[in-house]
Design an enzyme around this catalytic site. Sequence first.
Site, PDB file in Angstrom:
ATOM      1  N   CYS A 158     -75.016 -10.627  41.960  1.00 23.64           N
ATOM      2  CA  CYS A 158     -75.382 -10.439  40.707  1.00 23.64           C
ATOM      3  C   CYS A 158     -77.110 -10.724  40.305  1.00 23.64           C
ATOM      4  O   CYS A 158     -77.758 -10.277  39.509  1.00 23.64           O
ATOM      5  CB  CYS A 158     -74.670 -12.176  40.401  1.00 23.64           C
ATOM      6  SG  CYS A 158     -75.102 -12.949  41.390  1.00 23.64           S
ATOM      7  N   TRP A 191     -65.201 -10.581  42.386  1.00 22.16           N
ATOM      8  CA  TRP A 191     -64.315  -9.720  43.280  1.00 22.16           C
ATOM      9  C   TRP A 191     -65.621  -9.782  44.607  1.00 22.16           C
ATOM     10  O   TRP A 191     -65.949  -9.024  45.877  1.00 22.16           O
ATOM     11  CB  TRP A 191     -63.894  -8.600  43.430  1.00 22.16           C
ATOM     12  CG  TRP A 191     -64.785  -7.859  42.596  1.00 22.16           C
ATOM     13  CD1 TRP A 191     -64.136  -7.629  41.046  1.00 22.16           C
ATOM     14  CD2 TRP A 191     -66.221  -6.808  42.498  1.00 22.16           C
ATOM     15  NE1 TRP A 191     -64.791  -6.527  40.190  1.00 22.16           N
ATOM     16  CE2 TRP A 191     -66.125  -6.268  41.725  1.00 22.16           C
ATOM     17  CE3 TRP A 191     -67.070  -6.512  43.610  1.00 22.16           C
ATOM     18  CZ2 TRP A 191     -66.836  -5.390  41.180  1.00 22.16           C
ATOM     19  CZ3 TRP A 191     -67.873  -5.773  43.676  1.00 22.16           C
ATOM     20  CH2 TRP A 191     -68.072  -5.630  42.694  1.00 22.16           C
ATOM     21  N   SER A 216     -68.395 -11.312  34.950  1.00 20.09           N
ATOM     22  CA  SER A 216     -69.267 -10.133  33.758  1.00 20.09           C
ATOM     23  C   SER A 216     -69.847 -10.901  32.809  1.00 20.09           C
ATOM     24  O   SER A 216     -68.969 -11.571  32.060  1.00 20.09           O
ATOM     25  CB  SER A 216     -68.856  -9.100  33.843  1.00 20.09           C
ATOM     26  OG  SER A 216     -67.514  -9.470  32.954  1.00 20.09           O
ATOM     27  N   GLU A 258     -76.769  -3.836  33.988  1.00 19.41           N
ATOM     28  CA  GLU A 258     -76.254  -3.774  35.189  1.00 19.41           C
ATOM     29  C   GLU A 258     -75.623  -3.105  35.760  1.00 19.41           C
ATOM     30  O   GLU A 258     -73.911  -2.204  35.655  1.00 19.41           O
ATOM     31  CB  GLU A 258     -75.693  -5.220  35.266  1.00 19.41           C
ATOM     32  CG  GLU A 258     -75.357  -5.780  36.533  1.00 19.41           C
ATOM     33  CD  GLU A 258     -74.541  -7.558  36.470  1.00 19.41           C
ATOM     34  OE1 GLU A 258     -73.674  -7.185  35.520  1.00 19.41           O
ATOM     35  OE2 GLU A 258     -74.764  -7.997  37.101  1.00 19.41           O
ATOM     36  N   LYS A 270     -58.365 -18.717  39.899  1.00 14.01           N
ATOM     37  CA  LYS A 270     -57.859 -17.658  39.741  1.00 14.01           C
ATOM     38  C   LYS A 270     -58.792 -16.475  40.316  1.00 14.01           C
ATOM     39  O   LYS A 270     -59.802 -16.096  39.480  1.00 14.01           O
ATOM     40  CB  LYS A 270     -57.767 -16.578  38.546  1.00 14.01           C
ATOM     41  CG  LYS A 270     -56.721 -15.700  37.899  1.00 14.01           C
ATOM     42  CD  LYS A 270     -57.217 -14.826  36.856  1.00 14.01           C
ATOM     43  CE  LYS A 270     -58.190 -13.615  37.392  1.00 14.01           C
ATOM     44  NZ  LYS A 270     -58.146 -12.762  38.158  1.00 14.01           N
ATOM     45  N   TYR A 301     -62.353 -19.434  23.970  1.00 13.36           N
ATOM     46  CA  TYR A 301     -60.660 -19.255  24.617  1.00 13.36           C
ATOM     47  C   TYR A 301     -60.928 -21.932  24.092  1.00 13.36           C
ATOM     48  O   TYR A 301     -60.494 -21.768  23.441  1.00 13.36           O
ATOM     49  CB  TYR A 301     -60.492 -19.162  25.820  1.00 13.36           C
ATOM     50  CG  TYR A 301     -60.567 -18.016  26.259  1.00 13.36           C
ATOM     51  CD1 TYR A 301     -60.165 -17.152  25.615  1.00 13.36           C
ATOM     52  CD2 TYR A 301     -60.502 -17.255  28.186  1.00 13.36           C
ATOM     53  CE1 TYR A 301     -59.574 -15.913  25.884  1.00 13.36           C
ATOM     54  CE2 TYR A 301     -60.280 -16.210  28.545  1.00 13.36           C
ATOM     55  CZ  TYR A 301     -60.123 -15.504  27.300  1.00 13.36           C
ATOM     56  OH  TYR A 301     -59.727 -14.195  28.091  1.00 13.36           O
ATOM     57  N   LEU A 322     -63.210 -16.441  39.127  1.00 12.53           N
ATOM     58  CA  LEU A 322     -63.429 -15.751  39.921  1.00 12.53           C
ATOM     59  C   LEU A 322     -63.329 -14.160  39.692  1.00 12.53           C
ATOM     60  O   LEU A 322     -62.957 -13.490  40.014  1.00 12.53           O
ATOM     61  CB  LEU A 322     -63.767 -16.170  41.630  1.00 12.53           C
ATOM     62  CG  LEU A 322     -63.745 -18.244  41.418  1.00 12.53           C
ATOM     63  CD1 LEU A 322     -63.656 -18.458  42.362  1.00 12.53           C
ATOM     64  CD2 LEU A 322     -65.236 -18.455  40.887  1.00 12.53           C
ATOM     65  N   GLU A 375     -71.664 -18.218  35.198  1.00 11.67           N
ATOM     66  CA  GLU A 375     -71.724 -17.585  35.533  1.00 11.67           C
ATOM     67  C   GLU A 375     -72.247 -15.874  35.572  1.00 11.67           C
ATOM     68  O   GLU A 375     -71.292 -15.820  36.277  1.00 11.67           O
ATOM     69  CB  GLU A 375     -72.114 -18.146  37.512  1.00 11.67           C
ATOM     70  CG  GLU A 375     -72.665 -19.250  37.273  1.00 11.67           C
ATOM     71  CD  GLU A 375     -74.093 -19.704  37.281  1.00 11.67           C
ATOM     72  OE1 GLU A 375     -74.514 -19.192  37.045  1.00 11.67           O
ATOM     73  OE2 GLU A 375     -73.994 -20.789  36.727  1.00 11.67           O
TER      74      GLU A 375
HETATM   75  P1  NAD Z   1     -64.966  -9.440  35.309  1.00 15.45           P
HETATM   76  O1  NAD Z   1     -65.840 -10.153  34.465  1.00 15.45           O
HETATM   77  O2  NAD Z   1     -64.725  -8.316  35.610  1.00 15.45           O
HETATM   78  O3  NAD Z   1     -64.219 -10.263  36.139  1.00 15.45           O
HETATM   79  C1  NAD Z   1     -64.158 -11.864  36.187  1.00 15.45           C
HETATM   80  C2  NAD Z   1     -63.434 -12.835  36.556  1.00 15.45           C
HETATM   81  O4  NAD Z   1     -63.270 -12.873  35.154  1.00 15.45           O
HETATM   82  C3  NAD Z   1     -61.693 -11.711  37.396  1.00 15.45           C
HETATM   83  O5  NAD Z   1     -61.041 -12.667  38.057  1.00 15.45           O
HETATM   84  C4  NAD Z   1     -60.989 -11.354  36.309  1.00 15.45           C
HETATM   85  O6  NAD Z   1     -59.866 -11.022  36.665  1.00 15.45           O
HETATM   86  C5  NAD Z   1     -60.928 -12.413  34.860  1.00 15.45           C
HETATM   87  N1  NAD Z   1     -60.975 -11.710  33.954  1.00 15.45           N
HETATM   88  C6  NAD Z   1     -60.916 -10.608  33.428  1.00 15.45           C
HETATM   89  N2  NAD Z   1     -60.539  -9.670  31.760  1.00 15.45           N
HETATM   90  C7  NAD Z   1     -60.463 -11.392  31.838  1.00 15.45           C
HETATM   91  C8  NAD Z   1     -60.139 -12.069  30.137  1.00 15.45           C
HETATM   92  N3  NAD Z   1     -59.452 -11.117  29.493  1.00 15.45           N
HETATM   93  N4  NAD Z   1     -59.926 -13.503  30.621  1.00 15.45           N
HETATM   94  C9  NAD Z   1     -60.093 -14.051  31.380  1.00 15.45           C
HETATM   95  N5  NAD Z   1     -60.712 -14.176  32.327  1.00 15.45           N
HETATM   96  C10 NAD Z   1     -60.486 -12.102  32.461  1.00 15.45           C
HETATM   97  O7  NAD Z   1     -66.211  -9.063  36.962  1.00 15.45           O
HETATM   98  P2  NAD Z   1     -66.155  -9.228  38.593  1.00 15.45           P
HETATM   99  O8  NAD Z   1     -66.403  -7.086  37.709  1.00 15.45           O
HETATM  100  O9  NAD Z   1     -64.738  -9.218  38.944  1.00 15.45           O
HETATM  101  O10 NAD Z   1     -67.602  -9.375  38.950  1.00 15.45           O
HETATM  102  C11 NAD Z   1     -68.835  -8.722  38.767  1.00 15.45           C
HETATM  103  C12 NAD Z   1     -69.646  -9.196  38.018  1.00 15.45           C
HETATM  104  O11 NAD Z   1     -69.673 -10.600  38.186  1.00 15.45           O
HETATM  105  C13 NAD Z   1     -71.224  -8.757  37.769  1.00 15.45           C
HETATM  106  O12 NAD Z   1     -71.320  -8.903  35.855  1.00 15.45           O
HETATM  107  C14 NAD Z   1     -72.031  -9.616  38.330  1.00 15.45           C
HETATM  108  O13 NAD Z   1     -73.533 -10.049  38.148  1.00 15.45           O
HETATM  109  C15 NAD Z   1     -71.129 -11.003  37.917  1.00 15.45           C
HETATM  110  N6  NAD Z   1     -71.498 -11.833  39.110  1.00 15.45           N
HETATM  111  C16 NAD Z   1     -71.941 -12.988  39.046  1.00 15.45           C
HETATM  112  C17 NAD Z   1     -72.364 -13.833  40.153  1.00 15.45           C
HETATM  113  C18 NAD Z   1     -73.481 -15.704  39.157  1.00 15.45           C
HETATM  114  O14 NAD Z   1     -73.573 -16.328  39.692  1.00 15.45           O
HETATM  115  N7  NAD Z   1     -74.389 -15.358  38.426  1.00 15.45           N
HETATM  116  C19 NAD Z   1     -72.034 -13.986  41.224  1.00 15.45           C
HETATM  117  C20 NAD Z   1     -71.226 -13.056  41.181  1.00 15.45           C
HETATM  118  C21 NAD Z   1     -71.118 -12.282  40.847  1.00 15.45           C
END
Ligand code: NAD
Length: 499
Positions: A302, A167, A245, A401, A191, A255, A165, A267
Amino acid sequence: MVELNHQVIKEALASLEFHTKAIINGKAVDALSGKTFPAENPATGQVFTHIALCGEEDVELAVQNAREVFERGDWSRLAPADRRRIMVKFADLIDEHALELALLEVVEAGKPVSETLYTDIHETAECIRWHAEATDKIYDQVCPTSRDNLGMIIREPIGVVAAVLPWNFPAQMAAWKLGPALSMGNSIIIKPAEITTLSTIRLAELALEAGIPAGVFNVIPGEGSVVGQALGLHMEVDCCAFTGSTSVGRKFLEYAAKSNLKRIILELGGKSPQIVMPDVVDLKTTAQHVAAAAFWNMGENCSSGSRLIVHESLKEPLLKALLTEMEGWQLGDPLDPEVKLGSMIGQKHMNNVLSYIEKGLEEGAELRLGGKQVLKETGGYFVEPTIFDNVTNDMTIAQEEIFGPVLSVITFKTEEEAIQIANDTNYGLASSLHTENIHVANRMARLIKAGTVSINCFSEGDSTAPFGGFKQSGFGGRDKSLAAHDQYAELKTVWYENR
Ligand code: NAD
């Protein structure tokens, strides 16, 4: 619900405790390595506690336990009405602990307390309650076959679900996965994003208190590249529900391909358009929705409507109304109940947002509001709400974004051009459309390529409405609504031949 004021917040803060351990098999445990990581308050820059930093060995333990409890049937084979009762109690406990949960999200994420209490945590409880209530109201099906056969189509829980998830809405994003996954009888391992872990740990403790059996809801704090990857690659994880993201989302498809072809639901990000047609009359109300779409949650959203696509005849009057509206958006200490805009999530992210503002100026966009870091004396990471005029849709700030409080204003002349600009993006999560004309609304809503089109408002709908993205904003399913239940279930056919 609690009435927020400074005294109430002060008292609640004085008794606020930080529960910092992983939750595995119903117990709060340290990481097996004993390692921890610091939690920083982004509104002050201060480290306020340390949280268990889990590794692959903790993932292994959690998956084993989640699998065991699933196969034993403690939750998966419970009568749906019993799961409903326990989940409703879980939702009630979230309501009882709303202020505590809300404050955890303020200190970890710099979000304004009035938002975390009245929106995030309130909707977290509502989401769990809605999916709980559906548990014993979903029927399976009988095939329309000949009289010689009986075919039953049965939904069964998929097994062990991992949720990785972001933040920006920690408890709420957890609830969007927990509600339908638990309702269907699965075990789940969450996680959370490492920077926002505490409210999720408390949710797991409240779930245990409500009677959700040990091992059904586990929380593994840690880094994405370690814990997230280990969950994604695990042969005993049946489904990964990821919100985050687009770049990390892609990794989950890899994976799955490299391991057990687990089901992947993504998402992802967005670059959502807000179209304002020339017939709009009430510019004050439209400006309120435009501001909410662009700046709610500091734009760390998002579905943020980060591109305002406005008819050229309305640009100046709408910008005037928007600048007036923004005077009421107080930026500051997220613990102040009057504040509408808190800090960015952290220094690195703030610098990223500021670099996009630089890029906007370099590429020729005109700054009409904000553009700077402010309140440096707090030690926190605050950025002013920022509006760029004279943006063209090929500029970086209109395509990428930013995930911060930055709105790009783009004009159009015709309806066709508005649709073309709106759809000229790799994303397709959300959109808003403002018009007085129901025929225009209906026609354009069908043409916008996005998972949600909100008409004359900025909204993602409530628990009854599916939420997810077209194009590179999503993959494999939807959060919320009954559509979300199906994605945490396998369909089984049971076929009889009459004798
Ligand atoms: P992120 O992709 O950096 O991280 C999301 C999760 O993935 C975190 O728990 C992170 O620790 C984990 N992660 C990071 N690298 C990984 C890897 N190599 N393997 C597995 N897991 C890994 O995103 P963020 O910065 O936490 O959140 C912002 C993003 O989330 C934005 O792009 C936003 O648009 C998106 N978002 C989408 C929605 C939706 O419903 N569509 C909702 C909220 C946020």
